[in-house]
Write a protein that holds these residues in place. Sequence first.
Motif, short mmCIF file in Angstrom:
data_model
loop_
_atom_site.label_atom_id
_atom_site.label_comp_id
_atom_site.label_asym_id
_atom_site.label_seq_id
_atom_site.Cartn_x
_atom_site.Cartn_y
_atom_site.Cartn_z
N GLU A 56 16.55 43.62 -37.71
CA GLU A 56 17.70 43.20 -36.92
C GLU A 56 17.36 43.17 -35.44
OE1 GLU A 56 20.95 45.75 -37.90
OE2 GLU A 56 20.89 45.24 -40.04
N ALA A 57 18.16 42.47 -34.66
CA ALA A 57 17.86 42.23 -33.25
C ALA A 57 17.74 43.51 -32.45
CB ALA A 57 18.92 41.32 -32.64
N ASP A 58 18.52 44.53 -32.78
CA ASP A 58 18.46 45.79 -32.04
C ASP A 58 17.29 46.68 -32.46
OD1 ASP A 58 20.62 45.14 -30.50
OD2 ASP A 58 22.07 46.28 -31.68
N GLN A 59 16.46 46.17 -33.39
CA GLN A 59 15.34 46.95 -33.89
C GLN A 59 13.99 46.44 -33.36
OE1 GLN A 59 16.15 46.45 -38.09
NE2 GLN A 59 17.70 48.08 -38.09
N ILE A 60 14.04 45.42 -32.51
CA ILE A 60 12.82 44.86 -31.93
C ILE A 60 13.10 44.45 -30.50
CG2 ILE A 60 13.39 42.59 -32.90
CD1 ILE A 60 10.37 42.00 -32.98
N THR A 61 12.13 44.60 -29.64
CA THR A 61 12.26 44.14 -28.26
C THR A 61 10.96 43.48 -27.84
OG1 THR A 61 12.92 44.80 -26.03
CG2 THR A 61 11.50 46.31 -27.22
N ILE A 62 11.07 42.46 -27.01
CA ILE A 62 9.91 41.73 -26.50
C ILE A 62 9.74 42.09 -25.02
CG2 ILE A 62 8.85 39.48 -26.15
CD1 ILE A 62 9.33 40.25 -29.11
N THR A 63 8.52 42.41 -24.63
CA THR A 63 8.25 42.74 -23.23
C THR A 63 7.37 41.66 -22.61
OG1 THR A 63 6.24 44.04 -23.63
CG2 THR A 63 8.36 45.19 -23.81
N CYS A 64 7.43 41.56 -21.30
CA CYS A 64 6.62 40.61 -20.54
C CYS A 64 5.87 41.34 -19.44
CB CYS A 64 7.50 39.52 -19.91
SG CYS A 64 8.40 38.50 -21.10
N ASP B 190 9.97 57.51 -41.70
CA ASP B 190 9.54 56.99 -43.00
C ASP B 190 9.13 55.53 -42.93
OD1 ASP B 190 9.99 59.43 -44.35
OD2 ASP B 190 12.13 58.96 -44.56
N LEU B 191 9.09 54.98 -41.70
CA LEU B 191 8.64 53.61 -41.43
C LEU B 191 9.62 52.54 -41.88
CD1 LEU B 191 4.79 53.83 -42.12
CD2 LEU B 191 6.06 54.35 -40.02
N ASP B 192 10.89 52.88 -41.98
CA ASP B 192 11.92 51.87 -42.18
C ASP B 192 12.39 51.37 -40.82
OD1 ASP B 192 11.98 52.16 -45.02
OD2 ASP B 192 13.22 53.97 -44.79
N PHE B 193 12.82 50.11 -40.75
CA PHE B 193 13.36 49.59 -39.50
C PHE B 193 14.61 50.37 -39.09
CE2 PHE B 193 11.62 45.36 -41.17
CZ PHE B 193 10.41 45.53 -40.50
N ARG B 194 14.77 50.62 -37.79
CA ARG B 194 15.95 51.29 -37.28
C ARG B 194 16.22 50.78 -35.86
NH1 ARG B 194 16.18 56.80 -34.41
NH2 ARG B 194 17.01 55.36 -32.86
N ASP B 195 17.43 51.03 -35.37
CA ASP B 195 17.77 50.60 -34.02
C ASP B 195 16.93 51.34 -32.99
OD1 ASP B 195 19.66 48.99 -35.14
OD2 ASP B 195 21.40 50.09 -34.37
N CYS B 196 16.57 50.64 -31.94
CA CYS B 196 15.81 51.25 -30.85
C CYS B 196 16.75 52.02 -29.93
CB CYS B 196 15.12 50.16 -30.03
SG CYS B 196 13.94 49.15 -30.96
N GLY B 197 16.22 53.01 -29.22
CA GLY B 197 16.99 53.72 -28.23
C GLY B 197 17.28 52.83 -27.03
N ASP B 198 18.26 53.26 -26.23
CA ASP B 198 18.68 52.45 -25.08
C ASP B 198 17.55 52.22 -24.08
OD1 ASP B 198 21.22 52.27 -26.11
OD2 ASP B 198 22.04 53.90 -24.90
N ASP B 199 16.61 53.16 -23.99
CA ASP B 199 15.53 53.01 -23.02
C ASP B 199 14.39 52.14 -23.55
OD1 ASP B 199 14.92 54.95 -24.90
OD2 ASP B 199 13.64 56.09 -23.56
N VAL B 200 14.45 51.77 -24.82
CA VAL B 200 13.42 50.92 -25.42
C VAL B 200 13.89 49.47 -25.54
CG1 VAL B 200 12.05 50.48 -27.52
CG2 VAL B 200 12.35 52.81 -26.67
N ILE B 201 15.16 49.29 -25.89
CA ILE B 201 15.68 47.96 -26.18
C ILE B 201 16.02 47.23 -24.88
CG2 ILE B 201 18.08 48.70 -26.53
CD1 ILE B 201 16.20 46.21 -28.75
N ARG B 202 14.97 46.88 -24.16
CA ARG B 202 15.11 46.16 -22.89
C ARG B 202 14.33 44.86 -22.97
NH1 ARG B 202 14.16 51.22 -18.64
NH2 ARG B 202 16.06 52.38 -19.15
#
Length: 209
Positions: A161-169, A184-196
Amino acid sequence: MHRLFALLCVVASPLSVQAQTADFDYYVMSLSWSANWCALEGDARQSPQCDPSAEFGWILHGLWPQYERGYPANCPTTERPPSRSDTAAMADIMGTPGLAWHQWRKHGVCSGLSSDAYFALSREAFGRITRPEVLRALSSTVTLPASLIEEAFLEDNPTLEADQITITCKSGYIQEARVCLTRDLDFRDCGDDVIRDCTMTRAQFDPMR
């Protein structure tokens, strides 16, 4: 009573250090587009990762223990460091043995795992994500919105899902795709400091070499 308490503290101390180093909430798996890294840094270093014969696309930059905000790094550990053969064995997905060594020293030591187990988990995590083949098919440099890279990952990974991946430049280039995973290596939502997410609309993306 006091002598017993002191004895228990001495006996428990090695376990306490190990438990402390494993105290984190989730993992961030960082994937780097090799051609862009080479243009930004690798060519200047004459890195073997940038040799066209290597044919690297997305490489595993690292698997990082993460708190809900912030992350541990350079943790104390009683685990032995990886051997040269251990780090060399990771070069097929990490580009170079040097990157594997650096990731162990900064992040792997905070996982509570041995270096062998950490590298095995890193390889398993890398296998959990489908890297979009459409990006490997590019024959020339393009400029594109960073959001298109995220969309390509989402399309090829239906449970992501979109909140589980972020693209950086970085410096005008697409730099990394960072995917958040449970322990356990399942996808999960990123923390607020990661999802930028990078908001560039004309980020450079070089083709595979």
